[in-house]
Design a protein around this motif. Sequence first.
Motif, PDB file in Angstrom:
ATOM      1  N   MET A   1       0.811  -1.195   0.000  1.00 58.18           N
ATOM      2  CA  MET A   1       0.000   0.000   0.000  1.00 58.18           C
ATOM      3  C   MET A   1       0.851   1.254   0.000  1.00 58.18           C
ATOM      4  SD  MET A   1      -3.110  -0.834   2.545  1.00 58.18           S
ATOM      5  CE  MET A   1      -4.379   0.126   1.821  1.00 58.18           C
ATOM      6  N   LYS A   2       2.065   1.134   0.453  1.00 57.54           N
ATOM      7  CA  LYS A   2       2.930   2.309   0.474  1.00 57.54           C
ATOM      8  C   LYS A   2       3.210   2.797  -0.939  1.00 57.54           C
ATOM      9  CE  LYS A   2       5.202   0.845   4.671  1.00 57.54           C
ATOM     10  NZ  LYS A   2       6.414   0.327   5.272  1.00 57.54           N
ATOM     11  N   ILE A   3       3.421   1.853  -1.839  1.00 59.46           N
ATOM     12  CA  ILE A   3       3.727   2.220  -3.218  1.00 59.46           C
ATOM     13  C   ILE A   3       2.530   2.902  -3.860  1.00 59.46           C
ATOM     14  CG2 ILE A   3       4.286   1.270  -5.483  1.00 59.46           C
ATOM     15  CD1 ILE A   3       5.835  -0.923  -4.002  1.00 59.46           C
ATOM     16  N   GLN A   4       1.339   2.357  -3.654  1.00 60.95           N
ATOM     17  CA  GLN A   4       0.145   2.958  -4.241  1.00 60.95           C
ATOM     18  C   GLN A   4      -0.114   4.357  -3.662  1.00 60.95           C
ATOM     19  OE1 GLN A   4       0.215  -0.199  -3.174  1.00 60.95           O
ATOM     20  NE2 GLN A   4      -0.575  -1.489  -4.788  1.00 60.95           N
ATOM     21  N   GLY A   5       0.131   4.525  -2.378  1.00 63.67           N
ATOM     22  CA  GLY A   5      -0.025   5.840  -1.766  1.00 63.67           C
ATOM     23  C   GLY A   5       0.910   6.865  -2.380  1.00 63.67           C
ATOM     24  N   ARG A   6       2.172   6.472  -2.552  1.00 66.06           N
ATOM     25  CA  ARG A   6       3.126   7.382  -3.190  1.00 66.06           C
ATOM     26  C   ARG A   6       2.748   7.683  -4.636  1.00 66.06           C
ATOM     27  NH1 ARG A   6       7.852   3.992  -0.983  1.00 66.06           N
ATOM     28  NH2 ARG A   6       8.043   4.798   1.119  1.00 66.06           N
ATOM     29  N   MET A   7       2.266   6.669  -5.344  1.00 62.10           N
ATOM     30  CA  MET A   7       1.862   6.887  -6.732  1.00 62.10           C
ATOM     31  C   MET A   7       0.730   7.898  -6.825  1.00 62.10           C
ATOM     32  SD  MET A   7       2.088   3.032  -8.341  1.00 62.10           S
ATOM     33  CE  MET A   7       0.914   3.413  -9.579  1.00 62.10           C
ATOM     34  N   PHE A   8      -0.266   7.788  -5.967  1.00 58.71           N
ATOM     35  CA  PHE A   8      -1.380   8.723  -6.005  1.00 58.71           C
ATOM     36  C   PHE A   8      -0.966  10.123  -5.565  1.00 58.71           C
ATOM     37  CE2 PHE A   8      -4.328   5.189  -6.507  1.00 58.71           C
ATOM     38  CZ  PHE A   8      -5.285   5.777  -7.325  1.00 58.71           C
ATOM     39  N   ILE A   9      -0.058  10.219  -4.619  1.00 61.58           N
ATOM     40  CA  ILE A   9       0.402  11.543  -4.197  1.00 61.58           C
ATOM     41  C   ILE A   9       1.179  12.212  -5.322  1.00 61.58           C
ATOM     42  CG2 ILE A   9       1.960  12.736  -2.613  1.00 61.58           C
ATOM     43  CD1 ILE A   9       0.988  10.758  -0.445  1.00 61.58           C
ATOM     44  N   TRP A  10       2.056  11.469  -6.000  1.00 62.21           N
ATOM     45  CA  TRP A  10       2.781  12.046  -7.138  1.00 62.21           C
ATOM     46  C   TRP A  10       1.840  12.351  -8.297  1.00 62.21           C
ATOM     47  CZ3 TRP A  10       7.030  14.487  -6.835  1.00 62.21           C
ATOM     48  CH2 TRP A  10       7.978  14.141  -5.879  1.00 62.21           C
ATOM     49  N   LEU A  11       0.831  11.528  -8.497  1.00 63.71           N
ATOM     50  CA  LEU A  11      -0.165  11.818  -9.523  1.00 63.71           C
ATOM     51  C   LEU A  11      -0.915  13.100  -9.207  1.00 63.71           C
ATOM     52  CD1 LEU A  11      -1.753  10.852 -12.074  1.00 63.71           C
ATOM     53  CD2 LEU A  11      -3.321   9.753 -10.477  1.00 63.71           C
ATOM     54  N   SER A  12      -1.234  13.320  -7.947  1.00 66.64           N
ATOM     55  CA  SER A  12      -1.934  14.538  -7.573  1.00 66.64           C
ATOM     56  C   SER A  12      -1.063  15.773  -7.782  1.00 66.64           C
ATOM     57  CB  SER A  12      -2.420  14.455  -6.134  1.00 66.64           C
ATOM     58  OG  SER A  12      -1.326  14.396  -5.255  1.00 66.64           O
ATOM     59  N   VAL A  13       0.242  15.651  -7.544  1.00 67.58           N
ATOM     60  CA  VAL A  13       1.154  16.771  -7.811  1.00 67.58           C
ATOM     61  C   VAL A  13       1.154  17.093  -9.305  1.00 67.58           C
ATOM     62  CG1 VAL A  13       3.585  17.465  -7.795  1.00 67.58           C
ATOM     63  CG2 VAL A  13       2.591  16.357  -5.793  1.00 67.58           C
ATOM     64  N   PHE A  14       1.205  16.060 -10.137  1.00 64.31           N
ATOM     65  CA  PHE A  14       1.166  16.262 -11.586  1.00 64.31           C
ATOM     66  C   PHE A  14      -0.147  16.895 -12.024  1.00 64.31           C
ATOM     67  CE2 PHE A  14      -0.159  14.556 -15.718  1.00 64.31           C
ATOM     68  CZ  PHE A  14       0.805  15.164 -16.526  1.00 64.31           C
ATOM     69  N   ILE A  15      -1.263  16.401 -11.490  1.00 66.08           N
ATOM     70  CA  ILE A  15      -2.570  16.950 -11.872  1.00 66.08           C
ATOM     71  C   ILE A  15      -2.693  18.405 -11.423  1.00 66.08           C
ATOM     72  CG2 ILE A  15      -5.054  16.759 -11.476  1.00 66.08           C
ATOM     73  CD1 ILE A  15      -4.702  13.749 -11.374  1.00 66.08           C
ATOM     74  N   LEU A  16      -2.143  18.748 -10.262  1.00 65.61           N
ATOM     75  CA  LEU A  16      -2.170  20.131  -9.799  1.00 65.61           C
ATOM     76  C   LEU A  16      -1.385  21.029 -10.739  1.00 65.61           C
ATOM     77  CD1 LEU A  16      -2.981  22.205  -7.641  1.00 65.61           C
ATOM     78  CD2 LEU A  16      -0.850  21.615  -6.459  1.00 65.61           C
ATOM     79  N   ALA A  17      -0.202  20.581 -11.167  1.00 69.11           N
ATOM     80  CA  ALA A  17       0.595  21.372 -12.106  1.00 69.11           C
ATOM     81  C   ALA A  17      -0.142  21.550 -13.430  1.00 69.11           C
ATOM     82  CB  ALA A  17       1.949  20.705 -12.335  1.00 69.11           C
ATOM     83  N   VAL A  18      -0.762  20.489 -13.919  1.00 67.43           N
ATOM     84  CA  VAL A  18      -1.519  20.577 -15.168  1.00 67.43           C
ATOM     85  C   VAL A  18      -2.715  21.511 -15.000  1.00 67.43           C
ATOM     86  CG1 VAL A  18      -2.966  19.250 -16.748  1.00 67.43           C
ATOM     87  CG2 VAL A  18      -0.760  18.359 -16.060  1.00 67.43           C
ATOM     88  N   ALA A  19      -3.388  21.452 -13.861  1.00 73.04           N
ATOM     89  CA  ALA A  19      -4.550  22.313 -13.623  1.00 73.04           C
ATOM     90  C   ALA A  19      -4.144  23.779 -13.606  1.00 73.04           C
ATOM     91  CB  ALA A  19      -5.223  21.928 -12.306  1.00 73.04           C
ATOM     92  N   ILE A  20      -3.025  24.089 -12.987  1.00 71.22           N
ATOM     93  CA  ILE A  20      -2.568  25.480 -12.942  1.00 71.22           C
ATOM     94  C   ILE A  20      -2.186  25.965 -14.336  1.00 71.22           C
ATOM     95  CG2 ILE A  20      -0.727  26.987 -12.073  1.00 71.22           C
ATOM     96  CD1 ILE A  20      -0.812  25.299  -9.476  1.00 71.22           C
ATOM     97  N   VAL A  21      -1.413  25.170 -15.058  1.00 74.99           N
ATOM     98  CA  VAL A  21      -1.015  25.559 -16.417  1.00 74.99           C
ATOM     99  C   VAL A  21      -2.229  25.685 -17.321  1.00 74.99           C
ATOM    100  CG1 VAL A  21       0.245  24.781 -18.471  1.00 74.99           C
ATOM    101  CG2 VAL A  21       1.313  24.627 -16.223  1.00 74.99           C
TER     102      VAL A  21
END
Length: 132
Positions: A1-21
């Motif tokens: 579950m640690k890996i999936q948690g990190r994947m979703f957190i990094w995905l959210s960082v990417f989605i935030l950057a895309v949303a701002i741009v």
Amino acid sequence: MKIQGRMFIWLSVFILAVAIVYGVWAKEPVGTTGLFLAFGLSIMIGFYLAFTARRMDSLAQDNKEADVADESGEVGFFSPHSWQPLSLAIGGALLFLSVAVGWWLAYFSAPMLLIGLWGWIFEYYRGENRTQ
């Protein structure tokens, strides 16, 4: 579950950057709102998985040297000869088709969908398999 948690957190960082741009560049409110909502959902899932992983024992998927068979076990009971999923699928397909063809088709597909759902739920509550 640690890996999936990190994947979703990094995905959210990417989605935030895309949303701002996207919000600055396109100036389109609906897409920007959708991307910010996707960011919120992704960060919620990521923090839930990371929080849950801290409270659980380490799973085989968290061990880099684990084999596939380390997490094997019983998955559940699946009916080997059930016809109910077929009637449920046909009823669901016809119900979705009624959106395109016409709502009159829903009058024929909804009973088939409900019969399939009822039959699948209560499949083992009749005859010799009935629990007392």
